[in-house]
Design a protein around this motif. Structure first.
Motif, PDB file in Angstrom:
ATOM      1  N   UNK A  77      15.060  13.435 -17.507  1.00 23.45           N
ATOM      2  CA  UNK A  77      15.106  12.002 -17.219  1.00 23.45           C
ATOM      3  C   UNK A  77      15.000  11.852 -15.709  1.00 23.45           C
ATOM      4  N   UNK A  78      14.033  11.062 -15.228  1.00 25.17           N
ATOM      5  CA  UNK A  78      13.696  11.048 -13.810  1.00 25.17           C
ATOM      6  C   UNK A  78      13.776   9.630 -13.243  1.00 25.17           C
ATOM      7  N   UNK A  79      14.406   9.523 -12.086  1.00 27.10           N
ATOM      8  CA  UNK A  79      14.380   8.281 -11.303  1.00 27.10           C
ATOM      9  C   UNK A  79      13.703   8.580  -9.986  1.00 27.10           C
ATOM     10  N   UNK A  80      12.769   7.715  -9.578  1.00 29.96           N
ATOM     11  CA  UNK A  80      12.078   7.914  -8.309  1.00 29.96           C
ATOM     12  C   UNK A  80      12.191   6.641  -7.478  1.00 29.96           C
ATOM     13  N   UNK A  81      12.534   6.829  -6.201  1.00 29.44           N
ATOM     14  CA  UNK A  81      12.560   5.745  -5.230  1.00 29.44           C
ATOM     15  C   UNK A  81      11.464   5.990  -4.208  1.00 29.44           C
ATOM     16  N   UNK A  82      10.706   4.937  -3.871  1.00 29.44           N
ATOM     17  CA  UNK A  82       9.545   5.072  -2.999  1.00 29.44           C
ATOM     18  C   UNK A  82       9.589   4.017  -1.892  1.00 29.44           C
ATOM     19  N   UNK A 102      11.217   0.878  -3.658  1.00 27.78           N
ATOM     20  CA  UNK A 102      11.014   0.499  -5.051  1.00 27.78           C
ATOM     21  C   UNK A 102      11.555   1.621  -5.925  1.00 27.78           C
ATOM     22  N   UNK A 103      12.193   1.262  -7.023  1.00 26.19           N
ATOM     23  CA  UNK A 103      12.788   2.249  -7.922  1.00 26.19           C
ATOM     24  C   UNK A 103      12.151   2.156  -9.300  1.00 26.19           C
ATOM     25  N   UNK A 104      11.732   3.303  -9.835  1.00 22.74           N
ATOM     26  CA  UNK A 104      11.149   3.388 -11.165  1.00 22.74           C
ATOM     27  C   UNK A 104      11.835   4.511 -11.940  1.00 22.74           C
ATOM     28  N   UNK A 105      11.746   4.448 -13.248  1.00 23.53           N
ATOM     29  CA  UNK A 105      12.279   5.516 -14.101  1.00 23.53           C
ATOM     30  C   UNK A 105      11.170   6.027 -15.008  1.00 23.53           C
ATOM     31  N   UNK A 106      11.278   7.306 -15.357  1.00 30.67           N
ATOM     32  CA  UNK A 106      10.311   7.919 -16.256  1.00 30.67           C
ATOM     33  C   UNK A 106      10.902   9.179 -16.863  1.00 30.67           C
ATOM     34  N   UNK A 107      10.082   9.936 -17.548  1.00 25.54           N
ATOM     35  CA  UNK A 107      10.568  11.151 -18.196  1.00 25.54           C
ATOM     36  C   UNK A 107       9.412  12.092 -18.495  1.00 25.54           C
ATOM     37  N   UNK A 108       9.753  13.362 -18.672  1.00 23.59           N
ATOM     38  CA  UNK A 108       8.800  14.391 -19.097  1.00 23.59           C
ATOM     39  C   UNK A 108       9.519  15.300 -20.079  1.00 23.59           C
ATOM     40  N   UNK A 109       8.761  16.026 -20.903  1.00 23.24           N
ATOM     41  CA  UNK A 109       9.410  16.923 -21.860  1.00 23.24           C
ATOM     42  C   UNK A 109       9.626  18.328 -21.308  1.00 23.24           C
ATOM     43  N   UNK A 110       9.363  18.520 -19.995  1.00 27.49           N
ATOM     44  CA  UNK A 110       9.736  19.759 -19.325  1.00 27.49           C
ATOM     45  C   UNK A 110      11.170  19.627 -18.811  1.00 27.49           C
ATOM     46  N   UNK A 111      11.928  20.721 -18.853  1.00 25.47           N
ATOM     47  CA  UNK A 111      13.273  20.725 -18.303  1.00 25.47           C
ATOM     48  C   UNK A 111      13.194  20.975 -16.789  1.00 25.47           C
ATOM     49  N   UNK A 112      14.234  20.575 -16.035  1.00 25.73           N
ATOM     50  CA  UNK A 112      14.186  20.732 -14.577  1.00 25.73           C
ATOM     51  C   UNK A 112      13.878  22.152 -14.117  1.00 25.73           C
ATOM     52  N   UNK A 113      14.397  23.171 -14.826  1.00 28.48           N
ATOM     53  CA  UNK A 113      14.138  24.549 -14.394  1.00 28.48           C
ATOM     54  C   UNK A 113      12.715  25.013 -14.705  1.00 28.48           C
ATOM     55  N   UNK A 114      11.938  24.159 -15.391  1.00 24.88           N
ATOM     56  CA  UNK A 114      10.533  24.467 -15.661  1.00 24.88           C
ATOM     57  C   UNK A 114       9.599  23.769 -14.676  1.00 24.88           C
ATOM     58  N   UNK A 115      10.169  22.956 -13.778  1.00 22.13           N
ATOM     59  CA  UNK A 115       9.385  22.171 -12.823  1.00 22.13           C
ATOM     60  C   UNK A 115       9.533  22.782 -11.440  1.00 22.13           C
TER      61      UNK A 115
END
Length: 216
Positions: free
Chosen positions: A143-148, A184-197
Protein backbone atom coordinates in the motif's frame (compact mmCIF):
# COMPACT_ATOMS: atom_id res chain seq x y z
CA UNK A 1 -13.36 5.87 -30.78
CA UNK A 2 -15.58 8.82 -29.80
CA UNK A 3 -14.60 11.08 -26.92
CA UNK A 4 -17.47 9.92 -24.70
CA UNK A 5 -16.48 6.28 -25.23
CA UNK A 6 -12.91 7.07 -24.18
CA UNK A 7 -14.20 8.65 -20.95
CA UNK A 8 -16.29 5.55 -20.26
CA UNK A 9 -13.23 3.28 -20.61
CA UNK A 10 -11.62 4.85 -17.52
CA UNK A 11 -13.22 2.23 -15.24
CA UNK A 12 -12.14 -0.70 -17.40
CA UNK A 13 -8.61 0.71 -17.66
CA UNK A 14 -8.29 1.25 -13.90
CA UNK A 15 -9.46 -2.31 -13.20
CA UNK A 16 -7.11 -3.77 -15.83
CA UNK A 17 -9.81 -5.35 -18.03
CA UNK A 18 -9.04 -3.49 -21.29
CA UNK A 19 -7.16 -5.48 -23.90
CA UNK A 20 -3.63 -4.33 -24.78
CA UNK A 21 -4.61 -2.32 -27.86
CA UNK A 22 -7.49 -0.47 -26.15
CA UNK A 23 -5.32 0.20 -23.08
CA UNK A 24 -2.64 1.73 -25.31
CA UNK A 25 -5.21 3.99 -27.01
CA UNK A 26 -6.70 4.98 -23.66
CA UNK A 27 -3.26 5.96 -22.28
CA UNK A 28 -2.94 8.42 -25.19
CA UNK A 29 -6.29 9.89 -24.12
CA UNK A 30 -5.20 9.91 -20.45
CA UNK A 31 -2.27 12.21 -21.24
CA UNK A 32 -4.71 14.91 -22.40
CA UNK A 33 -7.59 14.39 -19.95
CA UNK A 34 -7.15 15.57 -16.33
CA UNK A 35 -10.65 14.30 -15.50
CA UNK A 36 -9.80 10.70 -16.43
CA UNK A 37 -6.36 10.91 -14.75
CA UNK A 38 -8.05 11.93 -11.50
CA UNK A 39 -10.66 9.18 -11.82
CA UNK A 40 -7.98 6.50 -12.34
CA UNK A 41 -6.43 7.61 -9.05
CA UNK A 42 -9.83 7.40 -7.32
CA UNK A 43 -10.05 3.71 -8.27
CA UNK A 44 -7.01 2.93 -6.07
CA UNK A 45 -9.04 1.41 -3.18
CA UNK A 46 -11.03 -0.73 -5.63
CA UNK A 47 -7.92 -2.12 -7.33
CA UNK A 48 -6.47 -3.00 -3.92
CA UNK A 49 -9.64 -4.97 -3.11
CA UNK A 50 -9.39 -6.71 -6.50
CA UNK A 51 -5.83 -7.78 -5.62
CA UNK A 52 -7.18 -9.24 -2.40
CA UNK A 53 -9.90 -11.06 -4.33
CA UNK A 54 -7.40 -12.46 -6.83
CA UNK A 55 -5.21 -13.86 -4.07
CA UNK A 56 -8.20 -15.26 -2.14
CA UNK A 57 -10.05 -16.75 -5.14
CA UNK A 58 -10.41 -20.55 -4.84
CA UNK A 59 -9.41 -22.71 -7.78
CA UNK A 60 -13.07 -23.38 -8.55
CA UNK A 61 -13.46 -19.75 -9.68
CA UNK A 62 -11.96 -18.85 -13.04
CA UNK A 63 -8.93 -16.58 -12.37
CA UNK A 64 -9.76 -14.34 -15.34
CA UNK A 65 -13.32 -13.57 -14.22
CA UNK A 66 -14.04 -9.97 -15.15
CA UNK A 67 -16.76 -7.44 -14.30
CA UNK A 68 -19.23 -6.79 -17.09
CA UNK A 69 -20.13 -3.45 -18.75
CA UNK A 70 -23.09 -2.79 -16.43
CA UNK A 71 -20.89 -3.24 -13.36
CA UNK A 72 -18.32 -0.84 -14.79
CA UNK A 73 -21.09 1.73 -15.31
CA UNK A 74 -22.08 1.29 -11.67
CA UNK A 75 -18.48 1.77 -10.55
CA UNK A 76 -18.15 5.01 -12.51
CA UNK A 77 -21.42 6.23 -11.06
CA UNK A 78 -20.28 5.50 -7.53
CA UNK A 79 -16.95 7.25 -8.06
CA UNK A 80 -18.79 10.33 -9.34
CA UNK A 81 -21.02 10.23 -6.27
CA UNK A 82 -17.94 10.08 -4.06
CA UNK A 83 -16.63 13.26 -5.68
CA UNK A 84 -19.89 15.04 -4.99
CA UNK A 85 -20.38 13.78 -1.46
CA UNK A 86 -16.74 13.61 -0.39
CA UNK A 87 -17.20 10.30 1.43
CA UNK A 88 -14.52 7.60 1.30
CA UNK A 89 -16.88 4.86 2.40
CA UNK A 90 -18.55 4.71 -1.04
CA UNK A 91 -15.44 3.34 -2.72
CA UNK A 92 -15.14 0.56 -0.18
CA UNK A 93 -18.79 -0.35 -0.64
CA UNK A 94 -18.24 -0.48 -4.40
CA UNK A 95 -15.14 -2.62 -3.93
CA UNK A 96 -17.19 -5.11 -1.93
CA UNK A 97 -19.82 -5.22 -4.67
CA UNK A 98 -17.08 -6.00 -7.24
CA UNK A 99 -15.95 -9.01 -5.23
CA UNK A 100 -19.49 -10.31 -4.81
CA UNK A 101 -20.44 -9.76 -8.45
CA UNK A 102 -17.32 -11.40 -9.88
CA UNK A 103 -17.23 -14.36 -7.53
CA UNK A 104 -20.91 -15.14 -7.90
CA UNK A 105 -20.95 -16.70 -4.46
CA UNK A 106 -20.23 -15.86 -0.84
CA UNK A 107 -16.49 -15.36 -0.47
CA UNK A 108 -15.20 -14.18 2.90
CA UNK A 109 -11.93 -12.25 2.81
CA UNK A 110 -9.75 -11.14 5.68
CA UNK A 111 -6.69 -8.92 5.62
CA UNK A 112 -3.71 -9.08 7.89
CA UNK A 113 -2.65 -6.20 10.06
CA UNK A 114 -0.60 -3.50 8.41
CA UNK A 115 3.10 -3.74 9.22
CA UNK A 116 5.29 -0.78 10.00
CA UNK A 117 5.49 1.61 7.06
CA UNK A 118 8.78 2.61 5.40
CA UNK A 119 9.26 6.18 4.16
CA UNK A 120 11.80 7.46 1.61
CA UNK A 121 12.32 11.00 0.27
CA UNK A 122 14.29 12.39 -2.69
CA UNK A 123 14.73 15.55 -4.76
CA UNK A 124 15.99 15.54 -8.32
CA UNK A 125 18.42 18.43 -8.94
CA UNK A 126 17.72 18.50 -12.68
CA UNK A 127 13.91 18.47 -12.63
CA UNK A 128 13.47 20.12 -9.23
CA UNK A 129 10.78 17.58 -8.34
CA UNK A 130 10.54 16.52 -4.68
CA UNK A 131 8.87 13.22 -3.76
CA UNK A 132 8.14 11.27 -0.63
CA UNK A 133 6.94 7.65 -0.75
CA UNK A 134 5.48 5.83 2.26
CA UNK A 135 5.04 2.06 1.82
CA UNK A 136 3.21 -0.42 4.03
CA UNK A 137 3.57 -4.18 3.56
CA UNK A 138 0.20 -5.93 3.20
CA UNK A 139 -0.79 -9.57 2.68
CA UNK A 140 -1.55 -8.83 -0.98
CA UNK A 141 1.43 -6.54 -1.75
CA UNK A 142 2.25 -2.90 -0.97
CA UNK A 143 0.00 0.00 0.00
CA UNK A 144 1.69 3.20 -1.20
CA UNK A 145 1.26 6.90 -0.46
CA UNK A 146 3.18 9.42 -2.54
CA UNK A 147 3.59 13.14 -1.94
CA UNK A 148 4.84 15.32 -4.81
CA UNK A 149 6.04 18.91 -5.19
CA UNK A 150 6.28 19.75 -8.88
CA UNK A 151 6.09 23.34 -10.10
CA UNK A 152 6.50 22.51 -13.80
CA UNK A 153 2.88 21.56 -14.54
CA UNK A 154 0.50 21.10 -16.06
CA UNK A 155 1.46 17.56 -17.02
CA UNK A 156 0.18 14.03 -16.30
CA UNK A 157 2.56 11.92 -14.22
CA UNK A 158 2.76 8.48 -12.64
CA UNK A 159 4.68 6.62 -9.94
CA UNK A 160 6.32 3.37 -11.07
CA UNK A 161 7.62 0.61 -8.77
CA UNK A 162 10.63 -1.26 -10.21
CA UNK A 163 11.11 -4.80 -8.93
CA UNK A 164 14.35 -6.63 -8.18
CA UNK A 165 13.66 -8.76 -11.27
CA UNK A 166 13.40 -5.65 -13.46
CA UNK A 167 9.62 -5.75 -13.74
CA UNK A 168 7.63 -2.52 -13.46
CA UNK A 169 4.19 -1.73 -12.08
CA UNK A 170 2.40 1.61 -12.12
CA UNK A 171 1.39 2.54 -8.57
CA UNK A 172 -0.80 5.54 -9.32
CA UNK A 173 -1.16 8.47 -11.70
CA UNK A 174 -2.10 12.12 -11.36
CA UNK A 175 -2.25 15.42 -13.19
CA UNK A 176 0.13 18.16 -11.98
CA UNK A 177 -1.67 21.55 -11.70
CA UNK A 178 -0.33 24.51 -13.63
CA UNK A 179 2.70 26.10 -11.93
CA UNK A 180 1.69 24.92 -8.46
CA UNK A 181 4.55 23.68 -6.27
CA UNK A 182 2.37 22.88 -3.27
CA UNK A 183 2.52 19.20 -2.22
CA UNK A 184 -0.04 16.83 -3.71
CA UNK A 185 -0.81 13.49 -2.07
CA UNK A 186 -1.99 10.36 -3.89
CA UNK A 187 -2.48 6.73 -2.89
CA UNK A 188 -1.97 3.57 -4.90
CA UNK A 189 -0.90 -0.04 -4.63
CA UNK A 190 1.05 -2.84 -6.31
CA UNK A 191 1.02 -6.61 -5.79
CA UNK A 192 4.79 -6.64 -5.14
CA UNK A 193 5.88 -6.62 -1.50
CA UNK A 194 8.30 -3.88 -0.31
CA UNK A 195 11.25 -6.31 -0.17
CA UNK A 196 10.65 -7.10 -3.86
CA UNK A 197 10.94 -3.43 -4.90
CA UNK A 198 14.35 -1.82 -5.51
CA UNK A 199 13.25 1.72 -6.39
CA UNK A 200 10.38 4.03 -7.26
CA UNK A 201 10.42 6.40 -10.23
CA UNK A 202 8.24 9.43 -10.91
CA UNK A 203 7.76 9.83 -14.65
CA UNK A 204 5.59 11.86 -16.98
CA UNK A 205 3.07 9.91 -19.03
CA UNK A 206 5.35 10.43 -22.05
CA UNK A 207 8.20 8.66 -20.20
CA UNK A 208 10.34 11.58 -19.01
CA UNK A 209 12.13 10.73 -15.76
CA UNK A 210 11.54 13.24 -12.93
CA UNK A 211 12.91 11.69 -9.72
CA UNK A 212 14.07 8.30 -8.37
CA UNK A 213 13.57 7.08 -4.81
CA UNK A 214 15.46 4.00 -3.54
CA UNK A 215 13.15 1.50 -1.87
CA UNK A 216 15.43 1.03 1.15
Amino acid sequence: MRSQERHRDVGAYALGVLDEADAFRFEDHLMECPQCAATVTEFGPITRQMMLYRRATPRSVHPMAQPGPRLLDRLLGEVASRHRAGRRRILYAVAASVVIAVAGSGLAMTTGGTKQAVQVTATDERSGVWAQVTVADEDWGSDVEVKIKDGAGPRPCRLVAVGSDGSEQTVTGWNVPSHDARPNTMRGSVDMHPDQIVRYEVRTQSGEHLVTLPAQ
